[in-house]
Design a protein around this motif. Structure first.
Motif, mmCIF file in Angstrom:
data_model
loop_
_atom_site.group_PDB
_atom_site.id
_atom_site.type_symbol
_atom_site.label_atom_id
_atom_site.label_comp_id
_atom_site.label_asym_id
_atom_site.label_seq_id
_atom_site.Cartn_x
_atom_site.Cartn_y
_atom_site.Cartn_z
ATOM 1 N N UNK A 1 0.811 -1.227 0.000
ATOM 2 C CA UNK A 1 0.000 0.000 0.000
ATOM 3 C C UNK A 1 0.843 1.275 0.000
ATOM 4 N N UNK A 2 1.986 1.251 0.666
ATOM 5 C CA UNK A 2 2.842 2.439 0.704
ATOM 6 C C UNK A 2 3.330 2.848 -0.675
ATOM 7 N N UNK A 3 3.408 1.894 -1.583
ATOM 8 C CA UNK A 3 3.885 2.193 -2.928
ATOM 9 C C UNK A 3 2.825 2.863 -3.787
ATOM 10 N N UNK A 4 1.550 2.753 -3.403
ATOM 11 C CA UNK A 4 0.494 3.301 -4.265
ATOM 12 C C UNK A 4 -0.384 4.350 -3.592
ATOM 13 N N UNK A 5 -0.188 4.581 -2.308
ATOM 14 C CA UNK A 5 -0.979 5.598 -1.605
ATOM 15 C C UNK A 5 -0.085 6.789 -1.281
ATOM 16 N N UNK A 6 -0.559 7.964 -1.617
ATOM 17 C CA UNK A 6 0.175 9.203 -1.369
ATOM 18 C C UNK A 6 -0.340 9.845 -0.087
ATOM 19 N N UNK A 7 0.370 9.606 0.995
ATOM 20 C CA UNK A 7 -0.042 10.101 2.312
ATOM 21 C C UNK A 7 -0.149 11.627 2.332
ATOM 22 N N UNK A 8 0.801 12.313 1.718
ATOM 23 C CA UNK A 8 0.806 13.777 1.740
ATOM 24 C C UNK A 8 -0.406 14.346 1.001
ATOM 25 N N UNK A 9 -0.747 13.758 -0.140
ATOM 26 C CA UNK A 9 -1.912 14.225 -0.893
ATOM 27 C C UNK A 9 -3.190 13.982 -0.099
#
Length: 83
Positions: free
Chosen positions: A67-75
């Motif tokens: 999930x970390x590779x496809x989810x943009x936490x900052x956005x």
């Protein structure tokens, strides 16, 4: 000129040479689940950000990623904390 925002998922698909239709086929093949083109399109474009964890995991299984590779936490944080 305004820069076009590309989601991390979009970038992963591009890097792997997988189309949205290809992602749909991979999800069907690896997870035995049909995810509609419209849903995939909205997730890839970033228009749909509130989707079920099972959908996220199916995308990850299909792409062999985390999930970390496809989810943009900052956005996500920007969208959550807009006045």
């Amino acid at each position: 000129m305004e820069e076009i925002y590309r989601t991390k998922l979009y970038k992963v698909l591009y890097k792997k040479g997988i189309s949205q239709k290809g992602l749909q086929h991979l999800i069907k093949q690896k997870c035995n689940y049909h995810l509609g083109n419209d849903v995939i399109s909205r997730i890839v474009s970033g228009k749909k950000t509130n989707y079920h964890i099972n959908t996220l995991l199916k995308i990850c299984i299909a792409l062999d990623c985390t999930p970390n590779e496809i989810i943009d936490k900052e956005q996500f944080q920007k969208q959550m904390f807009v006045d």
